[in-house]
Scaffold this active site. Structure first.
Site, PDB file in Angstrom:
ATOM      1  N   LYS A 241      -3.681 -16.441 -10.625  1.00 39.30           N
ATOM      2  CA  LYS A 241      -2.790 -17.497 -11.108  1.00 39.30           C
ATOM      3  C   LYS A 241      -1.574 -17.713 -10.216  1.00 39.30           C
ATOM      4  CE  LYS A 241       0.114 -14.709 -14.206  1.00 39.30           C
ATOM      5  NZ  LYS A 241       0.627 -14.558 -15.580  1.00 39.30           N
TER       6      LYS A 241
ATOM      7  N   CYS B 114       2.122  -5.876  -5.737  1.00 39.48           N
ATOM      8  CA  CYS B 114       2.372  -4.991  -4.600  1.00 39.48           C
ATOM      9  C   CYS B 114       2.874  -5.763  -3.396  1.00 39.48           C
ATOM     10  CB  CYS B 114       1.102  -4.221  -4.241  1.00 39.48           C
ATOM     11  SG  CYS B 114       1.285  -3.179  -2.769  1.00 39.48           S
TER      12      CYS B 114
ATOM     13  N   GLY C 168      17.341   4.153 -15.525  1.00 42.22           N
ATOM     14  CA  GLY C 168      16.032   4.713 -15.230  1.00 42.22           C
ATOM     15  C   GLY C 168      16.016   5.385 -13.867  1.00 42.22           C
TER      16      GLY C 168
ATOM     17  N   ILE D 277      10.917   3.910  -9.037  1.00 39.28           N
ATOM     18  CA  ILE D 277      11.518   2.626  -8.653  1.00 39.28           C
ATOM     19  C   ILE D 277      13.037   2.711  -8.689  1.00 39.28           C
ATOM     20  CG2 ILE D 277      11.718   0.188  -9.273  1.00 39.28           C
ATOM     21  CD1 ILE D 277       8.847   0.336 -10.334  1.00 39.28           C
TER      22      ILE D 277
ATOM     23  N   GLU E  55      19.464   8.457 -16.341  1.00 39.51           N
ATOM     24  CA  GLU E  55      18.098   8.837 -16.686  1.00 39.51           C
ATOM     25  C   GLU E  55      18.092   9.580 -18.020  1.00 39.51           C
ATOM     26  OE1 GLU E  55      14.439   9.762 -17.382  1.00 39.51           O
ATOM     27  OE2 GLU E  55      14.913   8.405 -15.718  1.00 39.51           O
TER      28      GLU E  55
ATOM     29  N   SER F  63      15.200  -0.268 -14.915  1.00 41.46           N
ATOM     30  CA  SER F  63      13.998   0.243 -14.260  1.00 41.46           C
ATOM     31  C   SER F  63      13.404   1.344 -15.131  1.00 41.46           C
ATOM     32  CB  SER F  63      14.344   0.775 -12.866  1.00 41.46           C
ATOM     33  OG  SER F  63      13.222   1.310 -12.230  1.00 41.46           O
TER      34      SER F  63
ATOM     35  N   HIS G 282       3.280  20.806  18.234  1.00 45.19           N
ATOM     36  CA  HIS G 282       4.690  21.192  18.267  1.00 45.19           C
ATOM     37  C   HIS G 282       5.396  20.463  19.409  1.00 45.19           C
ATOM     38  CE1 HIS G 282       8.295  23.651  17.981  1.00 45.19           C
ATOM     39  NE2 HIS G 282       8.256  23.762  19.295  1.00 45.19           N
TER      40      HIS G 282
END
Length: 473
Positions: free
Chosen positions: A35, A42, A187, A191, A210, A277, A452
């Site tokens: 749509k 994403c 939050g 995210i 949080e 979020s 390395h």
């Protein structure tokens, strides 16, 4: 006149378009219904645009710190409209790439809103899709199999509905024309932490609130603690075990205000904007599942181990079924669903073996169980841990903080989980995921010769440390 096909896919996001390509590879006639824009959340509202902004923030932070590398520059100037312009260019290039893949694989793309209809003259079973095209015309698609891949959207807190001015979800935040002076992020999940890191690098004053006792509640406690330590060191205020009271939201002198409750009491937070979020909600409304035997639970479509819904010829994948709401998980599920439809060989990765990545500064990445999860599942746990400050390439990069942590089963020596936090760890977690897929032991991974100097040396060292045999510490 109805369009008949082997597979129809409702939703052209990462899961949907990958499923379409896989079905075409297997010789199926495919119709993809979208749509909005191919690529979905994403590409247009999540992974890609946010990572583009994060990269600009990282470069800006590095320029401000260039003197520590022996490079003196004039004061760095952030031109945010150009940051947004670059983000849009990246998104558009990838969008064109997805469109090309549809043409290359001869996939029919219908631009419009699809709705599943029940038994009709077009099909004796549920699963036909009525599509209202963007030009106003109607088209009916009758597939042998249907895959629902309608994705998700930001979850809204009642009383804190986004208005694009004072209250934002990640959708609105991605299209900011100018940066706020300060922001409260409600939050502290993936995210929220990515936005906290980015906006802090862009010189915004950031507070993260949080509700859980740690940020990144789904991640290992050591990773969460280190992420909080590093963000706090940079000036981000992080408050855990705190509850936001939406009913107290208001506007005062052009600033948003809201109350936060903690164990210490109530505090009024004031900021230019509030970013909510708190997870994502499945897009299952208005797609006609009420015309079928498809069941939902907590707003997500229920599927069996083969990703089939209550209608065996209708599958569902990605964010709309819950679980790990990750683009690469949706792609994997899309391939699984198509392989099952075609009776093709397939590999199924359980959720805990799907890598998780957080693109903040520092980055974090993980695969497998956290230490707490492993213990709760009854494993006898042993761990290995190795710091980035003992890795030469990390010092070269100027980022010595962070570590790798390996969790193993003391009884069987199986790797149960690998957790990384530090520079470029999202690019390294696949080695750990492959090790777990192949049932490698920590000792076996420790025998791999890592180049390395490289950041990847930390994985070998952490694996060796499980049995106390790390070399560089």
């Amino acid at each position: 006149m109805a369009i008949h096909c082997d597979v129809a896919i409702l939703g052209g996001g990462t899961g949907g378009y990958v499923a379409a390509i896989r079905a075409a590879q297997l010789g199926k006639e495919v119709v993809l219904i979208e749509k909005d824009k191919l690529g979905g959340t994403c590409l247009h509202k999540g992974c890609i645009p946010s990572k583009s902004l994060l990269r600009s923030a990282e470069v800006y932070a590095e320029i401000k710190d260039s003197a520590s590398y022996g490079i003196e520059t004039a004061e760095a100037t952030l031109v945010f409209p150009k940051v947004q312009e670059r983000k849009n260019e990246v998104v558009e290039q990838l969008h064109q790439g997805v469109q090309y893949l549809m043409r290359k694989n001869k996939i029919t793309v219908l631009q419009g809103k699809g709705r599943v209809i029940g038994p009709s003259i077009f099909s004796p079973k549920s699963g036909a899709v009525a599509v209202e095209l963007d030009n106003g015309e109607m088209e009916n698609v009758v597939p042998s199999h249907l895959i629902i891949a309608t994705g998700s959207r930001p979850r809204i807190l009642p009383g804190l509905e986004p208005d694009g001015r004072y209250i934002l979800s990640s959708d609105e935040a991605l299209n900011l024309e100018e940066l706020p002076e300060s922001i409260v992020i409600v939050g502290g999940g993936v995210i929220g932490i990515e936005w906290a890191s980015m906006l802090n690098d862009f010189d915004v004053k950031v507070t993260v609130v949080e509700a859980a006792d740690q940020i990144l509640p789904q991640e290992d406690g050591d990773i969460a603690a280190e992420m909080q330590r590093q963000l706090t060191k940079r000036g981000v205020r992080v408050v855990t075990g705190a509850a936001i009271e939406p009913s107290t939201y208001g506007i005062q002198d052009g600033q948003a205000t809201i109350e936060m409750k903690t164990k210490k009491g109530t505090e009024t937070l004031t900021a230019s904007q509030i970013l909510v979020s708190v997870g994502r909600t499945a897009n299952v409304e208005g797609i006609g599942i009420e015309n079928t035997d498809i069941k939902t639970k907590n707003g997500f479509i229920q599927v069996n181990g083969n990703l089939q819904t209550g209608e065996p010829h209708i599958y569902a994948i990605g964010d709309c079924i819950g679980g790990l709401q990750l683009a690469h998980a949706a792609s994997h599920e899309g391939i699984r669903a198509v392989n099952h439809i075609a009776d093709a060989a397939m590999h199924v990765s359980p959720d805990h073996l799907i890598p998780r990545a957080i693109y903040s500064r520092p980055e974090a990445a993980s695969v497998g169980y956290t230490e707490q999860q492993a213990r709760e599942l009854g494993f006898s746990v042993k761990t290995g841990k190795f710091p980035f400050q003992a890795i030469g390439k990390s010092l070269v990069y100027g980022n010595r903080d962070g570590f790798a942590k390996v969790i193993a089963d003391e009884a069987t020596n199986d790797i149960l989980g690998v957790h990384l936090i530090g520079t470029h760890v999202t690019d390294m977690i696949s080695e750990a995921a492959l090790a777990m897929l192949l049932d490698a032991t920590p000792w076996e991974v420790g025998q791999l010769i890592h180049p390395h100097p490289s950041l990847s040396e930390i994985i070998g060292e952490a694996m060796l440390d499980v049995d106390g045999n790390a070399i560089g510490m």
